[in-house]
Structures are given as structure tokens and as C-alpha cells.
Design an enzyme around this catalytic site. Structure first.
Site, PDB file in Angstrom:
ATOM      1  N   ASN A  88      24.103  41.156  45.307  1.00 52.27           N
ATOM      2  CA  ASN A  88      24.802  39.739  45.730  1.00 52.27           C
ATOM      3  C   ASN A  88      23.950  38.631  45.049  1.00 52.27           C
ATOM      4  O   ASN A  88      23.938  37.478  45.621  1.00 52.27           O
ATOM      5  CB  ASN A  88      24.914  39.885  47.175  1.00 52.27           C
ATOM      6  CG  ASN A  88      26.209  39.005  47.536  1.00 52.27           C
ATOM      7  OD1 ASN A  88      27.039  38.626  46.727  1.00 52.27           O
ATOM      8  ND2 ASN A  88      25.884  38.038  48.826  1.00 52.27           N
TER       9      ASN A  88
ATOM     10  N   TYR B 217      21.020  29.694  54.147  1.00 52.14           N
ATOM     11  CA  TYR B 217      20.118  29.223  53.028  1.00 52.14           C
ATOM     12  C   TYR B 217      20.998  29.467  51.784  1.00 52.14           C
ATOM     13  O   TYR B 217      21.885  29.976  51.686  1.00 52.14           O
ATOM     14  CB  TYR B 217      18.840  30.438  52.952  1.00 52.14           C
ATOM     15  CG  TYR B 217      19.202  31.822  53.139  1.00 52.14           C
ATOM     16  CD1 TYR B 217      19.861  32.441  51.881  1.00 52.14           C
ATOM     17  CD2 TYR B 217      19.408  32.504  54.261  1.00 52.14           C
ATOM     18  CE1 TYR B 217      20.223  33.854  51.885  1.00 52.14           C
ATOM     19  CE2 TYR B 217      19.627  33.649  54.363  1.00 52.14           C
ATOM     20  CZ  TYR B 217      20.182  34.364  53.407  1.00 52.14           C
ATOM     21  OH  TYR B 217      20.660  35.677  53.229  1.00 52.14           O
TER      22      TYR B 217
ATOM     23  N   HIS C  65      29.651  42.107  55.153  1.00 55.94           N
ATOM     24  CA  HIS C  65      28.115  42.087  55.136  1.00 55.94           C
ATOM     25  C   HIS C  65      27.757  42.215  56.715  1.00 55.94           C
ATOM     26  O   HIS C  65      28.525  42.127  57.554  1.00 55.94           O
ATOM     27  CB  HIS C  65      27.400  40.832  54.593  1.00 55.94           C
ATOM     28  CG  HIS C  65      27.477  40.733  53.210  1.00 55.94           C
ATOM     29  ND1 HIS C  65      26.400  40.619  52.369  1.00 55.94           N
ATOM     30  CD2 HIS C  65      28.559  40.537  52.392  1.00 55.94           C
ATOM     31  CE1 HIS C  65      26.684  40.710  51.137  1.00 55.94           C
ATOM     32  NE2 HIS C  65      28.125  40.509  50.886  1.00 55.94           N
ATOM     33  N   SER C  66      26.509  42.301  57.028  1.00 53.54           N
ATOM     34  CA  SER C  66      26.072  42.071  58.277  1.00 53.54           C
ATOM     35  C   SER C  66      24.602  41.421  58.195  1.00 53.54           C
ATOM     36  O   SER C  66      23.945  41.587  57.218  1.00 53.54           O
ATOM     37  CB  SER C  66      26.025  43.333  59.071  1.00 53.54           C
ATOM     38  OG  SER C  66      24.943  44.213  58.758  1.00 53.54           O
TER      39      SER C  66
ATOM     40  N   GLU D 276      29.659  37.946  57.609  1.00 54.13           N
ATOM     41  CA  GLU D 276      28.772  38.636  58.217  1.00 54.13           C
ATOM     42  C   GLU D 276      28.992  39.075  59.655  1.00 54.13           C
ATOM     43  O   GLU D 276      29.266  38.296  60.671  1.00 54.13           O
ATOM     44  CB  GLU D 276      27.426  37.648  58.512  1.00 54.13           C
ATOM     45  CG  GLU D 276      26.709  37.083  57.301  1.00 54.13           C
ATOM     46  CD  GLU D 276      25.921  37.708  56.224  1.00 54.13           C
ATOM     47  OE1 GLU D 276      25.762  38.978  56.892  1.00 54.13           O
ATOM     48  OE2 GLU D 276      25.398  37.459  55.437  1.00 54.13           O
TER      49      GLU D 276
ATOM     50  N   ARG E  67      17.910  47.878  50.739  1.00 57.69           N
ATOM     51  CA  ARG E  67      18.922  46.737  50.758  1.00 57.69           C
ATOM     52  C   ARG E  67      19.699  46.568  49.193  1.00 57.69           C
ATOM     53  O   ARG E  67      20.929  46.711  49.320  1.00 57.69           O
ATOM     54  CB  ARG E  67      18.267  45.159  51.021  1.00 57.69           C
ATOM     55  CG  ARG E  67      19.328  44.074  50.390  1.00 57.69           C
ATOM     56  CD  ARG E  67      18.263  42.946  50.712  1.00 57.69           C
ATOM     57  NE  ARG E  67      18.926  41.565  49.843  1.00 57.69           N
ATOM     58  CZ  ARG E  67      19.707  40.608  50.749  1.00 57.69           C
ATOM     59  NH1 ARG E  67      19.935  40.935  51.958  1.00 57.69           N
ATOM     60  NH2 ARG E  67      20.311  39.951  49.927  1.00 57.69           N
TER      61      ARG E  67
ATOM     62  N   HIS F 263      25.161  45.589  49.996  1.00 56.09           N
ATOM     63  CA  HIS F 263      23.720  45.575  50.484  1.00 56.09           C
ATOM     64  C   HIS F 263      23.844  47.314  51.413  1.00 56.09           C
ATOM     65  O   HIS F 263      24.366  47.239  52.548  1.00 56.09           O
ATOM     66  CB  HIS F 263      23.328  44.428  51.775  1.00 56.09           C
ATOM     67  CG  HIS F 263      23.268  43.103  50.851  1.00 56.09           C
ATOM     68  ND1 HIS F 263      23.616  42.062  51.219  1.00 56.09           N
ATOM     69  CD2 HIS F 263      22.760  43.239  49.592  1.00 56.09           C
ATOM     70  CE1 HIS F 263      23.313  41.188  50.578  1.00 56.09           C
ATOM     71  NE2 HIS F 263      22.601  41.835  49.297  1.00 56.09           N
ATOM     72  N   ALA F 264      22.671  47.938  50.970  1.00 55.04           N
ATOM     73  CA  ALA F 264      22.684  49.356  51.529  1.00 55.04           C
ATOM     74  C   ALA F 264      22.667  49.374  53.025  1.00 55.04           C
ATOM     75  O   ALA F 264      23.492  50.245  53.630  1.00 55.04           O
ATOM     76  CB  ALA F 264      21.602  50.095  50.950  1.00 55.04           C
ATOM     77  N   ARG F 265      21.803  48.597  53.741  1.00 55.86           N
ATOM     78  CA  ARG F 265      21.317  48.690  54.886  1.00 55.86           C
ATOM     79  C   ARG F 265      22.518  48.257  55.907  1.00 55.86           C
ATOM     80  O   ARG F 265      22.226  48.575  57.255  1.00 55.86           O
ATOM     81  CB  ARG F 265      20.083  48.153  55.229  1.00 55.86           C
ATOM     82  CG  ARG F 265      19.917  46.741  55.122  1.00 55.86           C
ATOM     83  CD  ARG F 265      18.544  46.260  55.145  1.00 55.86           C
ATOM     84  NE  ARG F 265      18.274  44.931  54.756  1.00 55.86           N
ATOM     85  CZ  ARG F 265      17.046  44.450  54.695  1.00 55.86           C
ATOM     86  NH1 ARG F 265      15.938  45.186  54.743  1.00 55.86           N
ATOM     87  NH2 ARG F 265      17.076  42.678  54.421  1.00 55.86           N
TER      88      ARG F 265
END
Ligand code: 0X9
Ligand code: ZN
Length: 567
Positions: A267, A380, A326-327, A403, A243, A185-187
Site C-alpha cells: 500500500n 497520517y 484493511h483493519s 479500516e 505486514r 496487509h498480511a496481518r
């Protein structure tokens, strides 16, 4: 809401193609944080997320369940009406960031503003070129330790570069290894920074830490520090909050508009229940068929060059551990995330005990606490995830999604983690990943080393001479039993075949299952020493954000936080 996003993104695409050098400004955008306390609040937030909403919103943490923190950003023009709406509905919220643009600017450390650095820095958010140049520099310095592997090209023709550390210069499909990727995820900038931090730990540790050396010699690391280089660069130059990848725009006709949006959520693009939603209603966090949505799953499983390249490499060189960085929210996620209460057969015997040991090691470094469980149970349901595919389809023994910092309590900056946190995050995450690598070493490398040494299997291994910690499955299980912060109640376990969507997948379904994660370490205060008074509304807010376990809050908010005051 989605239409608003589509039009907005279509406008952003158009703007980006005309004025590429003008990045999107987030001046006065707000980050609103809500802890939905009841079903009414939850369904209201879900309606904002999944249906059309009058506001321009971007959900950083989508609504999932009562008590699950929701983070959303709102444009300045819509902020006051949204806040009025929340207040009218009696929904508690905090404005975690008042000016997103300011927070974006504060990500950089003060010194780097004053003296813009040239080239790569381990405590900076670097460009793709800077990262690749650093990897090439390391390769020049340590040619026998480091191998660089180009595993594919992106839509915008960037190379996907894997660095192999240890295990010799040839690729051996049978050698046990650890895979680590970041930046899908880019951001989520802290993820590539952490991956690079770990590269340095491995390279520098190799010379000074004989245990580490012995481990890497037999269990090489394959690290892909930027899995989505196009998206990452776009988030640096044009839109900090991007993202997805940068798949060329797909157009759809909606009412009287044509909307064209770029990008696929990588993802959601892996072949694990791809595009399947188990919820009775449309759930965009799960996986969206709308190309304008942030969780667009793409036209087919593995439609994207980035996910395809990772699949092809991993199928050729299957690792024993797969870790995807990830974050944010400080969670150590175990498969499966596509459906609540769905677990691999070795969830309780292997995956979870190792995750608990890893997060314990992580916590020992700076006291940072992680929650452990499946993404579906803790957050989720989301199908098409890479760590689910690695476990479910590729059968990698240990597969995790981490995360990273921050947690989403009170004033955490979400994706905008300041550069000064790169080193602490790197250090603590490395401590945890090392636990996983040690486990791979003792389970998968030690037995063959024993064989080569011509010793009987029971003979304590020569690695003990090197001081390496033996981590048998038995120890792992014992560690989990003594883990004090997690209590788990399992009803009788039933093994049921999976649905027909994926072949040959036995899924252990434990029903009903309650996982209670207790993060509090507060020593109970006796009533005799407590004055049952507090700061009223502040305390109620802090309680909503689960901050009663902070010693200071617990003291200042005895009436709200201390159950003894409520008798
Ligand atoms: O949504 C994701 O892909 C991950 N979260 S993030 O904020 N980094 O985008 C979480 C995926 C974990 N799996 C599930 N939640 N099911
Ligand atoms: Zn992510």
C-alpha cells in the site's frame, strides 16, 4: 528504533530460514495505547517511531497528530523501562493487551480449539488454500454466476485469484462493476474474512433477493479476497504481525552491519506520489525507503507482482467503485491520503456524501460508528496507496479504503480481532458496500438499461418496478446535509493544479478546513439530575480515550465528562 527493527527483522529472516516451523512467539509482549494530549508527547512518540530508540517497538498505529491514538507493542524485556519513561514524562497510557501471545491464541473461537475444523469456515480465519478451495467449490456449484480469474503470481508463486460474481461469464471492459480487495496487509486478517463473507452474501442473496439479483446482473463484483497471499500465509505460519509482501531480502550496509530485510508495503507501492513525502521531516508512516521498515515503498512504483497484477487487471477492466479492506480503527477513508487537505474535485459532491450514507447503513446494523474523511486528515499522510491511485490515476468514480473493526479505544485488540466478530463485521460491512453498489447501479447501469428499453431518459426506470431504490446525486447530497453526526466548515474553495509529480491531476485544495466528527449520541443530562462527582483518575483516563460519550461513563464521570459540572 529503525536500527533495532532492522536487526530484529534480519534476525527474524535468519531464524525463519533455519527453523521455518517455529512461529515467532509474542509471549508477554504488551500493546500500549497512548492518546497524545500535547505536542511534547507527540514529538516524543515520533522520535521513538522515526529515530533510533532504546526499545524494541512495533507501531500498530503510528503517531500523527495530537489526539490521534497511538498503538505500539513492546517486547517484555523493554516493557518496564518504557512504562517508567512514559510515567516520568507524564504521558497517560493504558496496557490494552498484557500478553500478545494469549491474545493471538484467543483470536480463534473456543469451539475451533476444542474441535479443530477441517476445511473452510465463513466464521474462521482460513488459509489461502482453504479460501481458494471454497471459491472453486462455489464455482462448481454456480458456474453461470461465478467466474474465477487468475490475475498473476506472487514472489512465492501463489496465484492471485479474483472471483467475479454476476454479469455473465465473459469479461466486459465497459460494464460498470465494483472492485473489492482485501488482505493487502498480511496481518489484517479480518479483511479477507470479510471479503469472503461478502462473497457468500452475494451468492446466496442472488437467489432470494430480486433487487440484489437485478443489481449483480448489471453490476458484477470483482473480489480479490487475498491480495497478499505470501504475506498472509507467513503471518499464519511464522509471524502473526507480518505486514508486507515477501519480496526476497534486500541488503544494506549500515555502520558496521549489513542488514537484510524482506518485503514491500504494497500500500505504498502504487504510482500515486510514489515515494514522495510532503512532510518537512522524514516520516516513515508516509512511505519509507528503508527496506527494513514496515512501510518500505519498494525500489520503484509497481515493482511488486501483486500491485502490478492489480494495476494491469484494473486498467483492462476499470470499475466504477474501488474498495480496499484493511483493519483497524473503524474509518471510511476517501482519497487523497498522500497529503493533508487534498481532495479530488468531487470529494464534497459525490465521494463524501456516498461514504456518509454507507457508514450510516453500516451503523444501522449493530450500532458500529465509523469516522469518514481522508486518511491524511484523520490519520497520517501516506503516499503510494492503492485507493488514491484508483481515484487519482485510474479515475474510478468511487474509491474508498475501509479500516474495519475494532476502534482503538480502551481494550480493543487491534489486529487480533476474535473470530466471533467475523459475522457481525461481515454483516455491517456488507450493508455499507451494498449502498455503494446500489449507487453504481443507479448511476451507471440504469441509464443504459433505459436506453435499451427504448424509454425517454426521464421515464421512471423499470428497476423501480423491482423495488430498487433510486439514488440520484441530488438525493446523495441531501442525505449528507441531513447527516447529524458530522459538521464541516469549509473556507472558500480554490481549485489549484496538482504538483508536477503526477500528470493531469486537478486537486481541490480547501484551506483551511476543519472537519469536526462528533460521535456522541448522549442525550445531554440536565444539571439538576447530575451529581458532579466521579471516579477521578479512571475518568480522566476514559476521557483521554474519548469514552465520555458512553452513557455509563458519562454518568459515572460527571465531574470529568459533563461540561455542566465545570462551570
Ligand atoms: O497505512 C496504511 O496503509 C493504512 N493503514 S493500516 O493500518 N491498515 O496499514 C492506511 C492508509 C490510508 N491512507 C493514509 N493514512 N494516508
Ligand atoms: Zn492495512
Amino acid at each position: 528504533m529503525r536500527l533495532a527493527v532492522c536487526i530484529l527483522l534480519a534476525a527474524a529472516v535468519a531464524a525463519a530460514s533455519t527453523a521455518q516451523d517455529e512461529p515467532h512467539s509474542y509471549r508477554n509482549f504488551k500493546l500500549i495505547r497512548i492518546n497524545p494530549e500535547n505536542d511534547a508527547t507527540l514529538s516524543y512518540l515520533k522520535s521513538l517511531y522515526e529515530e533510533e530508540s532504546p526499545y524494541t517497538l512495533d507501531f500498530w498505529q503510528p503517531p500523527s497528530h495530537v489526539g490521534g491514538v497511538v498503538d505500539l507493542t513492546v517486547a517484555p524485556s523493554d516493557a518496564s523501562s518504557l512504562i517508567r519513561d512514559l510515567s516520568a514524562r507524564g504521558i497517560h497510557y493504558i496496557v490494552a493487551i498484557h500478553d500478545l501471545q494469549k491474545a493471538i491464541e484467543s483470536e480463534k473461537s473456543l469451539t475451533s480449539w476444542a474441535h479443530p475444523p477441517k476445511g473452510f469456515g465463513y466464521e474462521r480465519y482460513n488459509s489461502v488454500d482453504e479460501i481458494y478451495n471454497e471459491l472453486k467449490r462455489l464455482k462448481r456449484e454456480r458456474p453461470s454466476l461465478i467466474t474465477l480469474i487468475d490475475i498473476g503470481q506472487t514472489h512465492e508463486n501463489r496465484t492471485m485469484l479474483v472471483v467475479k460474481i454476476g454479469g455473465g461469464q465473459s469479461l466486459d471492459e465497459d460494464a460498470p462493476s465494483v472492485w473489492l480487495d482485501a488482505g493487502i496487509h498480511a496481518r489484517e486478517w479480518i479483511a479477507p474474512a470479510t471479503a469472503m463473507f461478502i462473497v457468500r452474501e452475494l451468492v446466496e442473496g442472488y437467489d432470494v433477493d430480486p433487487k440484489l439479483q437485478a443489481m449483480i446482473d448489471h453490476v458484477p463484483f470483482y473480489i480479490l479476497p487475498v491480495m497478499n497471499p505470501d504475506g498472509y500465509e507467513y503471518s499464519r505460519t511464522s509471524d502473526r504481525m507480518w505486514r508486507k509482501n515477501r519480496r526476497p531480502a534486500e541488503c544494506q550496509h549500515k555502520d558496521w552491519h549489513t542488514v537484510c530485510c524482506r518485503g514491500v508495503d504494497l500500500n505504498r507501492n502504487f504510482d500515486w506520489y510514489w515515494a514522495v513525502s510532503f512532510l518537512p521531516y522524514f516520516s516513515a508512516s508516509g512511505s519509507s525507503s528503508d527496506s527494513c521498515h514496515d512501510t518500505y515503498h519498494g525500489p520503484a512504483a509497481f515493482s511488486e507482482p501483486e500491485s502490478m497484477a492489480v494495476r494491469d487487471f484494473l486498467e483492462a477492466y476499470p470499475p466504477k467503485a474501488f474498495i480496499s479492506l484493511h483493519s483497524y480503527s473503524q474509518m471510511w477513508l476517501i482519497p487523497f491520503g498522500h497529503r493533508r487537505r487534498s481532495y479530488p474535485a468531487d470529494y464534497s459532491s459525490a465521494l463524501r456524501p456516498l461514504a456518509l450514507r454507507a457508514t450510516k447503513a453500516l451503523e444501522a446494523v449493530h450500532g458500529t460508528k465509523y469516522q469518514v474523511g481522508t486518511g491524511a486528515d484523520l490519520m497520517y499522510e501516506a503516499s503510494g496507496g492503492s485507493h488514491d491511485w484508483a481515484k487519482g490515476a485510474l479515475k474510478v468514480p468511487f474509491s474508498y479504503l475501509i479500516e474495519l473493526r475494532p476502534r482503538n479505544t480502551l481494550f480493543g485488540n487491534g489486529f487480533l480481532l476474535p473470530e466471533r466478530e467475523i459475522a457481525p463485521v461481515g454483516n455491517e460491512t456488507w450493508a455499507a458496500i451494498r449502498v455503494v453498489a446500489d449507487e453504481v447501479f443507479s448511476q451507471f447501469a440504469q441509464p443504459s438499461l433505459r436506453g435499451k428499453a427504448g424509454k425517454k431518459p426521464e421515464t421512471p426506470l423499470s428497476l423501480h418496478k423491482l423495488g430498487l431504490r433510486g439514488t440520484s446525486t441530488e438525493q446523495t447530497t441531501a442525505a449528507s446535509r441531513s447527516e447529524p453526526t458530522v459538521t464541516e466548515t469549509d473556507a472558500p474553495t480554490t481549485v489549484s493544479p496538482s504538483t508536477t509529480v503526477q500528470p493531469e491531476t486537478a486537486t481541490v485544495t480547501i484551506q483551511p478546513r476543519t472537519v469536526v466528527v462528533v460521535e456522541s449520541t448522549v442525550t445531554p443530562v440536565t444539571l439538576a439530575t447530575v451529581t458532579c462527582e466521579d471516579y477521578g483518575s479512571y475518568c480522566r483516563l476514559w476521557k483521554v480515550f474519548n469514552l465520555c460519550d458512553r452513557r455509563a461513563v458519562h454518568k459515572l464521570c460527571a465531574l470529568t465528562c459533563n461540561p455542566q459540572c465545570r462551570v
